[in-house]
Design a protein around this motif. Structure first.
Motif, PDB file in Angstrom:
ATOM      1  N   ALA A  57      26.359   8.444  18.522  1.00 19.18           N
ATOM      2  CA  ALA A  57      25.912   7.263  17.776  1.00 19.18           C
ATOM      3  C   ALA A  57      25.634   7.614  16.320  1.00 19.18           C
ATOM      4  N   THR A  58      25.054   8.793  16.089  1.00 21.10           N
ATOM      5  CA  THR A  58      24.765   9.219  14.721  1.00 21.10           C
ATOM      6  C   THR A  58      26.047   9.343  13.910  1.00 21.10           C
ATOM      7  N   VAL A  59      27.026  10.067  14.442  1.00 17.51           N
ATOM      8  CA  VAL A  59      28.283  10.276  13.719  1.00 17.51           C
ATOM      9  C   VAL A  59      29.036   8.959  13.558  1.00 17.51           C
ATOM     10  N   GLU A  60      29.012   8.104  14.569  1.00 15.71           N
ATOM     11  CA  GLU A  60      29.688   6.798  14.455  1.00 15.71           C
ATOM     12  C   GLU A  60      29.067   5.960  13.334  1.00 15.71           C
ATOM     13  N   GLN A  61      27.745   5.985  13.214  1.00 17.11           N
ATOM     14  CA  GLN A  61      27.097   5.239  12.133  1.00 17.11           C
ATOM     15  C   GLN A  61      27.457   5.827  10.774  1.00 17.11           C
ATOM     16  N   ALA A 115      27.571  28.084  -3.657  1.00 18.71           N
ATOM     17  CA  ALA A 115      28.066  26.739  -3.341  1.00 18.71           C
ATOM     18  C   ALA A 115      28.340  25.963  -4.627  1.00 18.71           C
ATOM     19  N   THR A 116      29.546  25.417  -4.740  1.00 20.61           N
ATOM     20  CA  THR A 116      29.920  24.657  -5.928  1.00 20.61           C
ATOM     21  C   THR A 116      29.675  23.167  -5.759  1.00 20.61           C
ATOM     22  N   ASP A 117      29.512  22.723  -4.541  1.00 19.21           N
ATOM     23  CA  ASP A 117      29.251  21.312  -4.265  1.00 19.21           C
ATOM     24  C   ASP A 117      28.430  21.241  -2.992  1.00 19.21           C
ATOM     25  N   VAL A 118      27.401  20.395  -2.985  1.00 15.45           N
ATOM     26  CA  VAL A 118      26.506  20.259  -1.838  1.00 15.45           C
ATOM     27  C   VAL A 118      26.249  18.777  -1.602  1.00 15.45           C
ATOM     28  N   ALA A 119      26.184  18.387  -0.341  1.00 21.13           N
ATOM     29  CA  ALA A 119      25.852  17.007   0.024  1.00 21.13           C
ATOM     30  C   ALA A 119      25.119  17.029   1.360  1.00 21.13           C
ATOM     31  N   GLU A 120      24.531  15.887   1.720  1.00 28.02           N
ATOM     32  CA  GLU A 120      23.850  15.821   3.008  1.00 28.02           C
ATOM     33  C   GLU A 120      23.893  14.403   3.555  1.00 28.02           C
ATOM     34  N   ASN A 121      23.970  14.316   4.865  1.00 28.43           N
ATOM     35  CA  ASN A 121      23.831  13.061   5.584  1.00 28.43           C
ATOM     36  C   ASN A 121      22.554  13.144   6.408  1.00 28.43           C
ATOM     37  N   ILE A 122      21.819  12.053   6.473  1.00 29.59           N
ATOM     38  CA  ILE A 122      20.591  12.003   7.249  1.00 29.59           C
ATOM     39  C   ILE A 122      20.599  10.776   8.149  1.00 29.59           C
ATOM     40  N   SER A 123      19.843  10.849   9.237  1.00 27.49           N
ATOM     41  CA  SER A 123      19.693   9.682  10.102  1.00 27.49           C
ATOM     42  C   SER A 123      18.422   9.826  10.929  1.00 27.49           C
ATOM     43  N   ARG A 124      18.039   8.713  11.541  1.00 31.47           N
ATOM     44  CA  ARG A 124      16.841   8.696  12.376  1.00 31.47           C
ATOM     45  C   ARG A 124      17.054   7.754  13.551  1.00 31.47           C
ATOM     46  N   ASN A 125      16.674   8.230  14.723  1.00 29.68           N
ATOM     47  CA  ASN A 125      16.547   7.414  15.932  1.00 29.68           C
ATOM     48  C   ASN A 125      17.824   6.812  16.496  1.00 29.68           C
ATOM     49  N   PHE A 126      18.960   7.424  16.233  1.00 25.89           N
ATOM     50  CA  PHE A 126      20.141   7.007  16.975  1.00 25.89           C
ATOM     51  C   PHE A 126      20.074   7.656  18.343  1.00 25.89           C
ATOM     52  N   THR A 140      21.766  21.861  21.430  1.00 21.06           N
ATOM     53  CA  THR A 140      22.952  21.131  21.890  1.00 21.06           C
ATOM     54  C   THR A 140      23.201  19.900  21.021  1.00 21.06           C
ATOM     55  N   LEU A 141      22.141  19.185  20.632  1.00 22.93           N
ATOM     56  CA  LEU A 141      22.299  18.034  19.732  1.00 22.93           C
ATOM     57  C   LEU A 141      22.904  18.475  18.407  1.00 22.93           C
ATOM     58  N   GLU A 142      22.409  19.583  17.887  1.00 17.14           N
ATOM     59  CA  GLU A 142      22.911  20.099  16.618  1.00 17.14           C
ATOM     60  C   GLU A 142      24.376  20.524  16.745  1.00 17.14           C
ATOM     61  N   GLU A 143      24.669  21.274  17.797  1.00 15.22           N
ATOM     62  CA  GLU A 143      26.039  21.756  18.012  1.00 15.22           C
ATOM     63  C   GLU A 143      27.000  20.599  18.257  1.00 15.22           C
ATOM     64  N   THR A 144      26.565  19.624  19.047  1.00 13.46           N
ATOM     65  CA  THR A 144      27.427  18.478  19.344  1.00 13.46           C
ATOM     66  C   THR A 144      27.720  17.672  18.083  1.00 13.46           C
ATOM     67  N   THR A 145      26.708  17.468  17.254  1.00 11.82           N
ATOM     68  CA  THR A 145      26.922  16.741  15.995  1.00 11.82           C
ATOM     69  C   THR A 145      27.935  17.469  15.130  1.00 11.82           C
ATOM     70  N   LEU A 146      27.755  18.777  14.998  1.00 10.97           N
ATOM     71  CA  LEU A 146      28.696  19.577  14.204  1.00 10.97           C
ATOM     72  C   LEU A 146      30.109  19.483  14.789  1.00 10.97           C
ATOM     73  N   ASP A 147      30.221  19.583  16.105  1.00 11.43           N
ATOM     74  CA  ASP A 147      31.538  19.492  16.753  1.00 11.43           C
ATOM     75  C   ASP A 147      32.190  18.123  16.528  1.00 11.43           C
ATOM     76  N   LEU A 148      31.398  17.060  16.619  1.00 13.48           N
ATOM     77  CA  LEU A 148      31.946  15.714  16.414  1.00 13.48           C
ATOM     78  C   LEU A 148      32.455  15.534  14.984  1.00 13.48           C
ATOM     79  N   VAL A 149      31.701  16.032  14.021  1.00 11.02           N
ATOM     80  CA  VAL A 149      32.143  15.923  12.627  1.00 11.02           C
ATOM     81  C   VAL A 149      33.394  16.767  12.409  1.00 11.02           C
TER      82      VAL A 149
END
Length: 163
Positions: A119-123, A103-114, A40-49
């Motif tokens: 809160a993660t997506v807002e940050q 994939a022609t372009d790849v990137a990543e966002n990381i976070s800890r302890n939000f 659910t955390l994973e799905e919610t993050t994806l949905d928020l983005v």
């Protein structure tokens, strides 16, 4: 589609969990009931983005991808095990996604302890580089969440442009 991704995410975590031998490793921290919360955390993050991209920025939504998820999960485990935020071996992940998915372009966002995905997506929105990644020219994504034995929660969202 969301429930399919959630099911795939839970199954991937269970399969990854069963393939490891040590009872003290990071993936052992989630109980079976917590696996659903993790999905659910994973799905919610994806949905928020995706909501941010589509509603606020008039961009395309991102399609979830299992191969990208595996790579995001590897990084989340690495960070949780080492208790660090890191883009460790990013070039290898990007090259793998290029070879495997084109994939022609790849990137990543990381976070800890939000506190939660909001809160993660807002940050990420407040960070110029993270925000730029969220609204970049990408077509596919995956979010992995891992908790270590100290209760620290690590998020990885990977993005890829797959023509």
């Amino acid at each position: 589609m969301k429930s399919i991704f959630k099911t795939i995410a839970v199954m991937a975590v269970v399969c990854f969990h069963l393939s490891c031998s040590s009872e003290n490793e990071v993936e052992q921290v989630f109980t079976e009931s917590e696996l659903e919360i993790k999905a659910t955390l994973e799905e919610t993050t994806l949905d928020l983005v995706n909501d941010y991209r589509v509603v606020e920025k008039s961009l395309n939504g991102l399609n979830p991808d299992e191969v990208i998820y595996e790579k995001a999960l590897e990084l989340a485990h690495y960070m949780a095990e080492n208790k660090i935020l890191s883009h460790h071996e990013f070039v290898k992940r990007a090259e793998f996604l290029n070879e495997k998915l084109g994939a022609t372009d790849v990137a990543e966002n990381i976070s800890r302890n939000f506190d939660d995905p909001v809160a993660t997506v807002e940050q990420w929105k407040l960070s110029i580089s993270h925000n730029s990644t969220m609204i970049g020219d990408y077509t596919h994504t995956a979010v992995a969440v891992v908790k270590n034995p100290d209760g620290e929660v690590y998020y990885v969202q990977m993005f890829a442009n797959i023509p």
